[in-house]
Design an enzyme around this catalytic site. Structure first.
Site, PDB file in Angstrom:
ATOM      1  N   GLY A 238       0.573  -1.316  -0.027  1.00 38.73           N
ATOM      2  CA  GLY A 238       0.082   0.004   0.023  1.00 38.73           C
ATOM      3  C   GLY A 238       0.785   1.284  -0.136  1.00 38.73           C
ATOM      4  O   GLY A 238       0.246   2.326  -0.161  1.00 38.73           O
ATOM      5  N   PRO A 289       4.671  -5.146  -0.785  1.00 35.84           N
ATOM      6  CA  PRO A 289       4.586  -3.918  -1.604  1.00 35.84           C
ATOM      7  C   PRO A 289       4.482  -4.253  -3.260  1.00 35.84           C
ATOM      8  O   PRO A 289       5.432  -5.017  -3.485  1.00 35.84           O
ATOM      9  CB  PRO A 289       5.951  -3.138  -1.472  1.00 35.84           C
ATOM     10  CG  PRO A 289       6.493  -4.445  -1.135  1.00 35.84           C
ATOM     11  CD  PRO A 289       5.737  -5.384  -0.339  1.00 35.84           C
ATOM     12  N   GLY A 290       3.687  -3.475  -3.808  1.00 33.58           N
ATOM     13  CA  GLY A 290       3.456  -3.792  -5.303  1.00 33.58           C
ATOM     14  C   GLY A 290       3.739  -2.432  -5.899  1.00 33.58           C
ATOM     15  O   GLY A 290       4.893  -2.138  -6.355  1.00 33.58           O
ATOM     16  N   ARG A 291       3.068  -1.558  -5.725  1.00 40.26           N
ATOM     17  CA  ARG A 291       3.231  -0.177  -6.530  1.00 40.26           C
ATOM     18  C   ARG A 291       4.528   0.205  -5.841  1.00 40.26           C
ATOM     19  O   ARG A 291       5.071   0.981  -6.944  1.00 40.26           O
ATOM     20  CB  ARG A 291       1.996   0.787  -6.049  1.00 40.26           C
ATOM     21  CG  ARG A 291       1.934   2.077  -6.769  1.00 40.26           C
ATOM     22  CD  ARG A 291       1.079   2.948  -6.338  1.00 40.26           C
ATOM     23  NE  ARG A 291      -0.153   2.495  -6.117  1.00 40.26           N
ATOM     24  CZ  ARG A 291      -1.402   2.396  -6.958  1.00 40.26           C
ATOM     25  NH1 ARG A 291      -1.153   2.762  -7.914  1.00 40.26           N
ATOM     26  NH2 ARG A 291      -2.369   1.745  -6.682  1.00 40.26           N
ATOM     27  N   ARG A 327      -5.426   3.388 -16.035  1.00 39.76           N
ATOM     28  CA  ARG A 327      -5.507   3.925 -14.612  1.00 39.76           C
ATOM     29  C   ARG A 327      -5.938   5.587 -14.823  1.00 39.76           C
ATOM     30  O   ARG A 327      -6.944   5.661 -13.580  1.00 39.76           O
ATOM     31  CB  ARG A 327      -4.191   4.088 -13.933  1.00 39.76           C
ATOM     32  CG  ARG A 327      -3.539   2.829 -13.566  1.00 39.76           C
ATOM     33  CD  ARG A 327      -2.055   3.011 -12.722  1.00 39.76           C
ATOM     34  NE  ARG A 327      -2.499   3.574 -11.215  1.00 39.76           N
ATOM     35  CZ  ARG A 327      -2.362   4.739 -11.109  1.00 39.76           C
ATOM     36  NH1 ARG A 327      -1.871   5.537 -12.133  1.00 39.76           N
ATOM     37  NH2 ARG A 327      -2.846   4.979  -9.690  1.00 39.76           N
ATOM     38  N   CYS A 358     -12.781   4.244 -29.253  1.00 34.58           N
ATOM     39  CA  CYS A 358     -13.758   4.842 -29.483  1.00 34.58           C
ATOM     40  C   CYS A 358     -14.761   4.958 -28.103  1.00 34.58           C
ATOM     41  O   CYS A 358     -15.838   4.558 -28.019  1.00 34.58           O
ATOM     42  CB  CYS A 358     -14.524   4.090 -30.360  1.00 34.58           C
ATOM     43  SG  CYS A 358     -13.394   3.771 -31.919  1.00 34.58           S
ATOM     44  N   GLU A 359     -14.045   5.970 -27.211  1.00 37.39           N
ATOM     45  CA  GLU A 359     -14.914   6.301 -25.935  1.00 37.39           C
ATOM     46  C   GLU A 359     -14.510   7.421 -25.423  1.00 37.39           C
ATOM     47  O   GLU A 359     -13.136   7.680 -25.553  1.00 37.39           O
ATOM     48  CB  GLU A 359     -14.906   4.913 -25.004  1.00 37.39           C
ATOM     49  CG  GLU A 359     -15.597   3.763 -25.126  1.00 37.39           C
ATOM     50  CD  GLU A 359     -15.661   2.972 -23.995  1.00 37.39           C
ATOM     51  OE1 GLU A 359     -15.545   3.480 -22.896  1.00 37.39           O
ATOM     52  OE2 GLU A 359     -15.630   1.760 -24.279  1.00 37.39           O
ATOM     53  N   TYR A 387       0.567  -1.498 -12.176  1.00 33.34           N
ATOM     54  CA  TYR A 387      -1.015  -1.452 -12.595  1.00 33.34           C
ATOM     55  C   TYR A 387      -1.082  -1.046 -13.974  1.00 33.34           C
ATOM     56  O   TYR A 387      -2.109  -0.143 -14.366  1.00 33.34           O
ATOM     57  CB  TYR A 387      -1.866  -0.802 -11.548  1.00 33.34           C
ATOM     58  CG  TYR A 387      -1.742  -1.471 -10.088  1.00 33.34           C
ATOM     59  CD1 TYR A 387      -2.290  -2.865  -9.764  1.00 33.34           C
ATOM     60  CD2 TYR A 387      -0.766  -0.705  -9.169  1.00 33.34           C
ATOM     61  CE1 TYR A 387      -1.974  -3.379  -8.622  1.00 33.34           C
ATOM     62  CE2 TYR A 387      -0.596  -1.426  -7.968  1.00 33.34           C
ATOM     63  CZ  TYR A 387      -1.427  -2.754  -7.755  1.00 33.34           C
ATOM     64  OH  TYR A 387      -1.167  -3.355  -6.488  1.00 33.34           O
TER      65      TYR A 387
HETATM   66  C1  LIG Z   1      -2.715  -5.369  -4.196  1.00 34.16           C
HETATM   67  C2  LIG Z   1      -2.167  -5.756  -2.669  1.00 34.16           C
HETATM   68  C3  LIG Z   1      -0.799  -5.529  -2.036  1.00 34.16           C
HETATM   69  C4  LIG Z   1      -0.201  -4.598  -2.976  1.00 34.16           C
HETATM   70  O1  LIG Z   1      -0.496  -3.161  -3.166  1.00 34.16           O
HETATM   71  P1  LIG Z   1       0.199  -2.100  -3.557  1.00 34.16           P
HETATM   72  O2  LIG Z   1      -0.651  -1.021  -3.295  1.00 34.16           O
HETATM   73  O3  LIG Z   1       0.456  -2.428  -4.839  1.00 34.16           O
HETATM   74  O4  LIG Z   1       1.471  -1.943  -2.599  1.00 34.16           O
HETATM   75  C5  LIG Z   1      -0.600  -6.168  -1.056  1.00 34.16           C
HETATM   76  N1  LIG Z   1      -1.254  -7.097  -0.702  1.00 34.16           N
HETATM   77  C6  LIG Z   1      -2.394  -7.320  -0.746  1.00 34.16           C
HETATM   78  C7  LIG Z   1      -3.130  -8.474   0.003  1.00 34.16           C
HETATM   79  C8  LIG Z   1      -2.951  -7.083  -2.069  1.00 34.16           C
HETATM   80  O5  LIG Z   1      -4.198  -7.391  -2.505  1.00 34.16           O
END
Ligand SMILES: *Cc1c(COP(=O)(O)O)cnc(C)c1O
Length: 434
Positions: A238, A289-291, A327, A358-359, A387
């Protein structure tokens, strides 16, 4: 910090001129800086010094095989949300044993695949899911490790579509019902209760909700350790990134120069706030962490097709659409859009920057100031590493974009642009229509 910058007039990723990449591989094309990912990883890992921490990259943010292998080499596990993601990790030549399997709708086949692949733990979202995991584990004659995702009911103060930690979200089990869920879990023969998990939302720009969530759950984690012998606490992902002023954010010292109230979350501040709360628990800490890991490590390159001068409105029409980067259309999100060739002597242009789909929703930016650009020139969508490609679709029968990875002065195609045959390969015209 990231490694995108102008060298003279030319936008570079590390030491590679992005115009070269666009000319060689065409557009739309995602370009990722492996050096930026390594920086992000080591900064976050360092900020957690003193904890027994494992970073599990949330690969739904970007599941390109080259990036997965890079993460595995850095020491990361993965936060997995589908059987397809498990298979991708294996296909990348990485191991699943440091990874966790999350998601509200795990099927029997996915649970079986996760167990057979040696997944570290399941992050369970409901009581019926516990019964299903127990059943599949029993069938295979193995024990399944689990943590229950507990919903701490805190407001992550982010976009409604990406907040997950409020009690009215579909995620997790409310804290007040969690003790009963753990007691139920402990009774299953083929389940080992191993941890507790939270994840309150995405693109958080303040530390306070993380602190609030950890403070709410820490006493419960201590109870679970005493009662069920849990060994880990997953605090989710997050951490937000910089979307506005994305280029400047790559410069040394930029973070510290921001006014305190607008300063984005730094890994250092995150660690400083959370380590003191987590360390006394004596548990292994998982982060997902992803983002944060990939967001600022990627750009989307697009070509200008037309500058349409309208009546009171200009449109800069690109060859990338919301099928390539959804996004802005989906989350109303902002991306910095920079010319790959910067020429400060040109006039400024105010235009809606749009795609070919086309939107009317296929609009990346309204009334954006950018230098005047013409057909055949390139632009870069900054902070597009998370994402972006994973949410791309073939809407309007457009092929999925290409992807390129950069490491210093080396760059290589990581995803070949889809050809038309591949886009229709799975489709059939039934015999009775012929
Ligand atoms: C999507 C998700 C993440 C990653 O979220 P980011 O905002 O990209 O860091 C981590 N844990 C869970 C359970 C998720 O669904």
């Amino acid at each position: 910090m990231h490694r995108f910058h102008y060298v003279g007039q030319n936008l570079h990723c590390e030491s590679v001129d992005l115009a070269t990449v666009a000319q060689l591989y065409g557009t739309p094309t995602y370009v990722y800086s492996l050096g930026t990912i390594a920086d992000n990883y080591s900064r976050l890992a360092k900020s957690l010094a003193g904890l027994d921490a494992q970073i599990c990259f949330a690969m739904k943010a970007n599941s390109n095989l080259a990036l997965l292998k890079h993460f595995a080499n850095l020491g990361a596990g993965f936060d997995l949300v589908s059987g397809g993601e498990i298979r991708r990790v294996i296909a990348a030549g990485a191991e699943v044993k440091k990874s966790v399997f999350a998601g509200v709708g795990k099927t029997e086949a996915e649970i079986q695949l996760a167990l057979e692949s040696g997944v570290f733990s399941f992050h369970v979202e409901s009581e019926p899911e516990l019964a299903r995991i127990d059943h599949v584990a029993g069938k295979l004659g193995v024990k399944a490790s689990i943590a229950i995702r507990v919903n701490p009911d805190v407001d992550a103060r982010t976009h409604a579509k990406i907040t997950t930690g409020k009690s009215d979200n579909k995620f997790g089990i409310p804290l007040k019902y969690a003790p009963a869920a753990y007691d139920a879990a402990a009774k299953f023969k083929n389940i080992v209760v191993r941890g507790v998990q939270i994840h309150i939302g995405s693109q958080l720009t303040e530390i306070a909700p993380f602190v609030e969530a950890v403070e709410k759950i820490a006493p419960f984690a201590a109870e679970l350790k005493a009662k069920h012998g849990i060994t880990y606490f997953s605090i989710g992902g997050g951490i937000g990134i910089v979307y506005r002023d994305a280029l400047a954010s790559g410069q040394q010292g930029w973070w510290d120069a921001q006014p305190a109230e607008t300063r984005p979350i730094t890994p250092e501040a995150y660690g400083a706030a959370l380590v003191p709360l987590l360390k006394p628990l004596g548990l292994k800490i998982l982060l997902e962490p992803g983002r944060f890991m990939v967001g600022n490590a990627g750009v989307l390159l697009a070509r200008v097709e037309y500058l349409k001068r309208g009546h009171g409105k200009n449109f800069l029409i690109l060859d990338a659409g919301f099928n390539d980067l959804v996004r802005p259309a989906m989350y109303e999100s902002y991306h910095e859009i920079l010319p790959v060739y910067r020429d400060t002597t040109r006039r400024a242009l105010k235009a809606d920057i749009v795609g070919p789909i086309c939107e009317s929703g296929d609009c990346f930016a309204k009334d954006r100031q950018i230098q005047e650009l013409g057909e055949g020139e390139y632009v870069a969508f900054m902070s597009a590493g998370a994402y972006g490609s994973t949410m791309a679709s073939r809407y309007n029968s457009r092929a999925l974009p290409a992807e390129v990875v950069v490491n210093g002065s080396i760059f290589e195609l990581a995803t070949v642009r889809e050809n038309f045959e591949a886009t229709i390969a799975a489709e059939r015209v039934p015999g009775f229509l012929r």
